[in-house]
Design a protein around this motif. Structure first.
Motif, PDB file in Angstrom:
ATOM      1  N   ARG A  92       0.869  -1.174   0.000  1.00 31.00           N
ATOM      2  CA  ARG A  92       0.000   0.000   0.000  1.00 31.00           C
ATOM      3  C   ARG A  92       0.903   1.221   0.000  1.00 31.00           C
ATOM      4  O   ARG A  92       1.864   1.307   0.749  1.00 31.00           O
ATOM      5  CB  ARG A  92      -0.884  -0.016   1.238  1.00 31.00           C
ATOM      6  CG  ARG A  92      -1.781   1.189   1.395  1.00 31.00           C
ATOM      7  CD  ARG A  92      -2.641   1.030   2.631  1.00 31.00           C
ATOM      8  NE  ARG A  92      -2.823   2.303   3.304  1.00 31.00           N
ATOM      9  CZ  ARG A  92      -3.353   2.424   4.512  1.00 31.00           C
ATOM     10  NH1 ARG A  92      -3.744   1.366   5.176  1.00 31.00           N
ATOM     11  NH2 ARG A  92      -3.488   3.605   5.056  1.00 31.00           N
ATOM     12  N   SER A  95      -0.504   7.504   1.637  1.00 28.38           N
ATOM     13  CA  SER A  95      -1.731   7.591   2.418  1.00 28.38           C
ATOM     14  C   SER A  95      -2.921   7.047   1.643  1.00 28.38           C
ATOM     15  O   SER A  95      -4.046   7.090   2.118  1.00 28.38           O
ATOM     16  CB  SER A  95      -2.001   9.054   2.794  1.00 28.38           C
ATOM     17  OG  SER A  95      -2.125   9.822   1.626  1.00 28.38           O
ATOM     18  N   SER A  96      -2.661   6.522   0.461  1.00 29.11           N
ATOM     19  CA  SER A  96      -3.746   5.972  -0.347  1.00 29.11           C
ATOM     20  C   SER A  96      -4.153   4.604   0.189  1.00 29.11           C
ATOM     21  O   SER A  96      -3.367   3.924   0.842  1.00 29.11           O
ATOM     22  CB  SER A  96      -3.270   5.845  -1.795  1.00 29.11           C
ATOM     23  OG  SER A  96      -4.112   4.969  -2.515  1.00 29.11           O
ATOM     24  N   TYR A  97      -5.340   4.183  -0.118  1.00 30.37           N
ATOM     25  CA  TYR A  97      -5.781   2.832   0.224  1.00 30.37           C
ATOM     26  C   TYR A  97      -5.701   1.900  -0.975  1.00 30.37           C
ATOM     27  O   TYR A  97      -6.247   0.815  -0.959  1.00 30.37           O
ATOM     28  CB  TYR A  97      -7.192   2.863   0.805  1.00 30.37           C
ATOM     29  CG  TYR A  97      -7.247   3.587   2.120  1.00 30.37           C
ATOM     30  CD1 TYR A  97      -7.903   4.805   2.232  1.00 30.37           C
ATOM     31  CD2 TYR A  97      -6.607   3.081   3.239  1.00 30.37           C
ATOM     32  CE1 TYR A  97      -7.920   5.488   3.434  1.00 30.37           C
ATOM     33  CE2 TYR A  97      -6.630   3.762   4.442  1.00 30.37           C
ATOM     34  CZ  TYR A  97      -7.288   4.965   4.540  1.00 30.37           C
ATOM     35  OH  TYR A  97      -7.305   5.638   5.717  1.00 30.37           O
ATOM     36  N   LYS A  98      -4.967   2.304  -1.990  1.00 31.26           N
ATOM     37  CA  LYS A  98      -4.780   1.462  -3.165  1.00 31.26           C
ATOM     38  C   LYS A  98      -3.726   0.413  -2.849  1.00 31.26           C
ATOM     39  O   LYS A  98      -2.635   0.733  -2.377  1.00 31.26           O
ATOM     40  CB  LYS A  98      -4.314   2.322  -4.337  1.00 31.26           C
ATOM     41  CG  LYS A  98      -3.889   1.534  -5.561  1.00 31.26           C
ATOM     42  CD  LYS A  98      -3.367   2.485  -6.643  1.00 31.26           C
ATOM     43  CE  LYS A  98      -2.868   1.710  -7.847  1.00 31.26           C
ATOM     44  NZ  LYS A  98      -2.340   2.625  -8.890  1.00 31.26           N
ATOM     45  N   LEU A  99      -4.069  -0.851  -3.101  1.00 31.37           N
ATOM     46  CA  LEU A  99      -3.131  -1.943  -2.912  1.00 31.37           C
ATOM     47  C   LEU A  99      -2.640  -2.451  -4.259  1.00 31.37           C
ATOM     48  O   LEU A  99      -3.411  -2.565  -5.208  1.00 31.37           O
ATOM     49  CB  LEU A  99      -3.786  -3.108  -2.171  1.00 31.37           C
ATOM     50  CG  LEU A  99      -4.291  -2.876  -0.753  1.00 31.37           C
ATOM     51  CD1 LEU A  99      -4.785  -4.182  -0.148  1.00 31.37           C
ATOM     52  CD2 LEU A  99      -3.210  -2.271   0.114  1.00 31.37           C
TER      53      LEU A  99
END
Lengths: 111, 113
Positions: A92, A95-99
């Motif tokens: 990750r 601060s993004s929640y993209k995995l």
């Protein structure tokens, strides 16, 4: 660039330890994850580690993180037949929640 | 505490149709993200929503869209379906802030004929 790599297959005998490895490329990763997927099911969160940690232990699971080599591993102690599944590592960013996921490692536990 | 709930679990559509998938996050979770899983491409990020705003979008055509409601529930829509859209669509939710935990639902399996 964003890329996460895993070996495709691992076979172990019941009762042995399993070690699943993963390499990632982005040094700005904040968290690294291990998920388990059984046939026909979604992703089950097994454990995760913050990028400023080297190791995390949770019952039979031990995660090791080598930031210098961008290498992550998951050790499963006393592997059981119920552990047979596909294991995905993921990183990750910031601060993004993209995995970003690896392609998954299929673990086969032989009786 | 209920987990992430996705509906429908299975659906079959034909080329050219459109589909809407729904995701209810874990109570208290405000961020919802969507992923597509196929045998060929693996798990790919579609988009992420927080407080009804899309914060991040993956590399998918404009036929893929989504939204989030004030109760944090989210929907994604795929218009003009193609055979290649056949996949498992997974939704994940997390609390706001740097907690790390990201939980997935069981997915919606879409088959396009």
């Amino acid at each position: 660039g964003e890329d996460v790599e895993q070996s495709l297959f691992l076979s172990v005998r019941e009762g042995d330890s399993s070690v699943i490895n993963c390499t990632y490329t982005d040094s700005s990763s904040t968290y690294l994850y291990w998920y388990k997927q059984e046939p026909g099911a979604g992703l089950q969160l097994l454990t995760y580690i913050f990028s400023n940690m080297d190791m995390k232990q949770d019952q039979r699971l031990t995660v090791l993180l080598n930031k210098k080599d961008k290498h992550l591993s998951l050790r499963i102690a006393d592997t059981q037949t119920g552990d047979s599944a596909i294991y995905f590592c993921a990183e990750r960013m910031d601060s993004s929640y993209k995995l970003i996921f690896g392609s998954g490692t299929r673990l086969l536990v032989r009786p | 505490k209920a987990g992430v709930t996705q509906t429908p679990r299975y659906l079959i559509k034909t080329r050219g149709q459109q589909v809407t998938l729904s995701c209810s996050p874990i109570s208290g979770h405000r961020s919802v993200s969507w992923y597509q899983q196929t045998p060929g491409q693996g798990l790919q990020f579609l988009f992420e929503y927080f407080s009804e705003t899309q914060r991040n979008k993956g590399n998918f055509p404009g036929r893929f869209s989504g939204r989030q409601f004030s109760n944090s529930r989210s929907e994604m829509n795929v218009s003009t379906l193609e055979l290649g859209d056949s996949a498992l669509y997974l939704c994940a939710s997390t609390q706001a802030g740097n907690t790390g935990e990201l939980f997935f639902g069981e997915g919606s399996r879409l088959t396009v004929l």
